[in-house]
Design an enzyme around this catalytic site. Structure first.
Site, short mmCIF file in Angstrom:
data_model
loop_
_atom_site.label_atom_id
_atom_site.label_comp_id
_atom_site.label_asym_id
_atom_site.label_seq_id
_atom_site.Cartn_x
_atom_site.Cartn_y
_atom_site.Cartn_z
N ARG A 224 36.06 47.01 48.38
CA ARG A 224 37.01 47.50 50.01
C ARG A 224 36.25 48.80 50.57
O ARG A 224 36.13 49.93 50.60
CB ARG A 224 37.77 47.47 50.15
CG ARG A 224 38.63 45.95 50.18
CD ARG A 224 38.51 44.64 51.19
NE ARG A 224 38.65 43.66 50.80
CZ ARG A 224 38.30 42.70 50.79
NH1 ARG A 224 36.88 42.82 49.91
NH2 ARG A 224 38.29 41.79 50.37
N HIS A 272 27.92 42.54 52.81
CA HIS A 272 29.44 42.73 52.59
C HIS A 272 29.40 41.23 51.27
O HIS A 272 29.65 40.33 51.94
CB HIS A 272 30.76 42.10 53.28
CG HIS A 272 31.70 41.95 52.16
ND1 HIS A 272 33.33 42.38 53.10
CD2 HIS A 272 31.91 41.01 51.58
CE1 HIS A 272 33.83 42.21 52.15
NE2 HIS A 272 33.38 41.28 51.30
P1 NAP Z 1 42.56 41.20 40.35
O1 NAP Z 1 42.17 39.79 39.14
O2 NAP Z 1 43.68 41.31 41.20
O3 NAP Z 1 42.50 42.76 39.55
C1 NAP Z 1 42.25 43.57 40.36
C2 NAP Z 1 42.75 45.03 39.25
O4 NAP Z 1 42.87 46.47 39.83
C3 NAP Z 1 43.41 44.89 38.12
O5 NAP Z 1 42.67 45.36 36.75
C4 NAP Z 1 44.52 45.92 38.29
O6 NAP Z 1 45.14 46.59 36.93
C5 NAP Z 1 43.61 47.38 39.14
N1 NAP Z 1 43.92 47.88 39.81
C6 NAP Z 1 45.03 47.59 41.08
N2 NAP Z 1 45.45 48.70 41.84
C7 NAP Z 1 44.71 50.16 40.90
C8 NAP Z 1 45.67 51.11 41.24
N3 NAP Z 1 45.94 52.01 41.79
N4 NAP Z 1 45.15 52.35 39.43
C9 NAP Z 1 44.15 51.20 38.78
N5 NAP Z 1 44.01 49.88 38.53
C10 NAP Z 1 44.25 49.52 39.43
O7 NAP Z 1 41.09 41.54 41.55
P2 NAP Z 1 39.72 40.83 41.09
O8 NAP Z 1 40.22 39.35 41.91
O9 NAP Z 1 39.08 41.51 40.72
O10 NAP Z 1 39.03 41.51 42.92
C11 NAP Z 1 39.23 42.70 43.27
C12 NAP Z 1 38.73 43.16 44.58
O11 NAP Z 1 37.24 42.95 44.71
C13 NAP Z 1 39.53 42.25 45.61
O12 NAP Z 1 40.69 42.85 46.14
C14 NAP Z 1 38.42 42.19 46.80
O13 NAP Z 1 39.03 43.84 47.81
C15 NAP Z 1 36.73 43.04 46.22
N6 NAP Z 1 35.55 41.73 46.19
C16 NAP Z 1 34.83 42.01 46.65
C17 NAP Z 1 34.26 40.98 47.17
C18 NAP Z 1 32.74 41.27 47.53
O14 NAP Z 1 31.78 40.43 48.17
N7 NAP Z 1 32.06 42.68 47.97
C19 NAP Z 1 34.38 39.46 46.19
C20 NAP Z 1 35.19 39.64 46.58
C21 NAP Z 1 36.42 40.45 46.18
P3 NAP Z 1 46.25 45.58 37.10
O15 NAP Z 1 46.13 44.25 36.56
O16 NAP Z 1 46.69 46.48 35.25
O17 NAP Z 1 47.78 46.40 38.31
C1 GLV Z 2 35.79 39.07 49.79
O1 GLV Z 2 35.50 39.99 49.52
C2 GLV Z 2 36.64 38.13 49.06
O2 GLV Z 2 37.60 39.71 48.51
O3 GLV Z 2 36.67 37.75 48.74
#
Ligand code: NAP
Ligand code: GLV
Length: 309
Positions: A224, A272
């Site tokens: 983000r 994005h």
């Molecule tokens: P997720 O499965 O919820 O994973 C989040 C990770 O971040 C977990 O390992 C969590 O650790 C860690 N985390 C959260 N808060 C933290 C902190 N304060 N300090 C250290 N580690 C922390 O999320 P995801 O599905 O992988 O997605 C991650 C992000 O990618 C989304 O929230 C979104 O913003 C972004 N995204 C971007 C796109 C794009 O096209 N650019 C697409 C999809 C997603 P714990 O589990 O140990 O708490």
């Molecule tokens: C894209 O940024 C998503 O969070 O799916």
């Protein structure tokens, strides 16, 4: 059940979603407007406008078509008592891993620099490191971060992972907690952000944090825009602290036409698009969740509102 589709997308994409969800949810009433709001059981949303989910007395589930739910949680009009599930699609994780691999590979081999030099007709091959000599820190080891870390490790990179709670990821070295972060950043040739946007992670990448990174490191933000203090990133690039940044997400999207990132020689901009939700696979995932709701089974990938992800 009556299902409201509330997506802030163009007409073509909305039609794709209606077709895919209609096919995956035979027998459910799918509506595109709040007409008959009293009967809506489920809202399927992608960045709905503020207020889109108010006045739905029967609403039992909010299904986000986005993986990140920061905008949804920031909207005070989203009913607090209704559970939210977010999109988790292995194919989306794989798409993210492809984007991350491209960015890391291009940073490692200097391909962004060659692209810049092409515009100057400059022929200047430089030395070449092996993947095994490049350390990549992946911040966030969730659905996306884990897929990225494993993909990079399989490609030969030395990968360090970081999360809140201790996590195991296929033999990759992982660290947890705030105190581990600075030491990890100091070791990384490339820092890649895949954290959710929460109160704890907003503005994480500021001047102090860039100052703790290895001189000449690459920075990749696929999570983000609000994770980054953009003026501090520009200063770190201009001052030579960082070598190059690959940015998919921004404080303001679409990125304003006059933003310095567009023309900065050491910034690569994506619109994005690192990992898009694909109706072809996502519709089935939504359908599974709705079946679970109907049958009273546990819902997959519930958002923890207290944690913010
Ligand atoms: P997720 O499965 O919820 O994973 C989040 C990770 O971040 C977990 O390992 C969590 O650790 C860690 N985390 C959260 N808060 C933290 C902190 N304060 N300090 C250290 N580690 C922390 O999320 P995801 O599905 O992988 O997605 C991650 C992000 O990618 C989304 O929230 C979104 O913003 C972004 N995204 C971007 C796109 C794009 O096209 N650019 C697409 C999809 C997603 P714990 O589990 O140990 O708490
Ligand atoms: C894209 O940024 C998503 O969070 O799916």
């Amino acid at each position: 059940m009556s299902v409201l589709l509330a997506c802030d997308v163009g007409a073509d994409e909305a039609a794709q979603w209606r077709a895919a969800l209609g096919a995956a949810l035979p027998g459910e009433r799918l509506v595109g407007t709040r007409e008959g709001a009293d009967d809506i059981d489920v809202a399927i949303v992608a960045n709905p406008p503020p207020g889109a989910l108010t006045g739905l007395p029967r609403l039992r589930l909010i299904q986000s078509l986005w993986a990140g739910v920061d905008r949804l949680l920031a909207d005070p009009t989203v009913p607090a008592q209704v559970p939210i599930v977010r999109m988790v699609d292995p194919l989306m994780n794989a798409a993210m891993a492809e984007t991350a691999l491209w960015a890391v590979l291009a940073l490692h081999r200097g391909f962004f620099r060659y692209a810049r030099w092409q515009r100057e007709a400059r022929w200047a091959p430089h030395g070449q490191r092996r993947a095994q000599e490049v350390t990549v820190a992946v911040l966030g080891l969730g659905q996306m971060g884990r897929a990225v870390a494993l993909r990079l490790a399989a490609q030969g990179y030395r990968v360090l992972g970081w999360s809140t709670r201790p996590a195991a990821a296929g033999g990759i070295e992982t660290q947890a907690g705030d105190t581990a972060l600075d030491a990890l950043l100091a070791r990384a040739d490339v820092v890649l952000n895949l954290l959710p946007l929460t109160a704890a992670t907003r503005g994480l990448f500021d001047a102090a944090r860039f100052g703790r990174m290895k001189q000449g490191a690459g920075f990749v933000n696929l999570a983000r825009g609000a994770h980054v203090v953009e003026a501090d990133l520009l200063a770190a690039l201009d001052g030579g602290l960082l070598h190059h940044a690959v940015l998919d997400v921004f404080q303001t999207e679409p990125l304003p036409a006059d933003h310095r990132f567009w023309s900065h020689p050491r910034v690569t901009v994506l619109p994005h698009a690192a990992a898009q939700t694909d109706p072809r696979s996502a519709a089935g995932i939504v359908a599974d969740n709705l079946r679970a709701l109907r049958e009273g089974r546990p819902l997959a990938h519930l958002v923890d509102r207290a944690r913010g992800y």
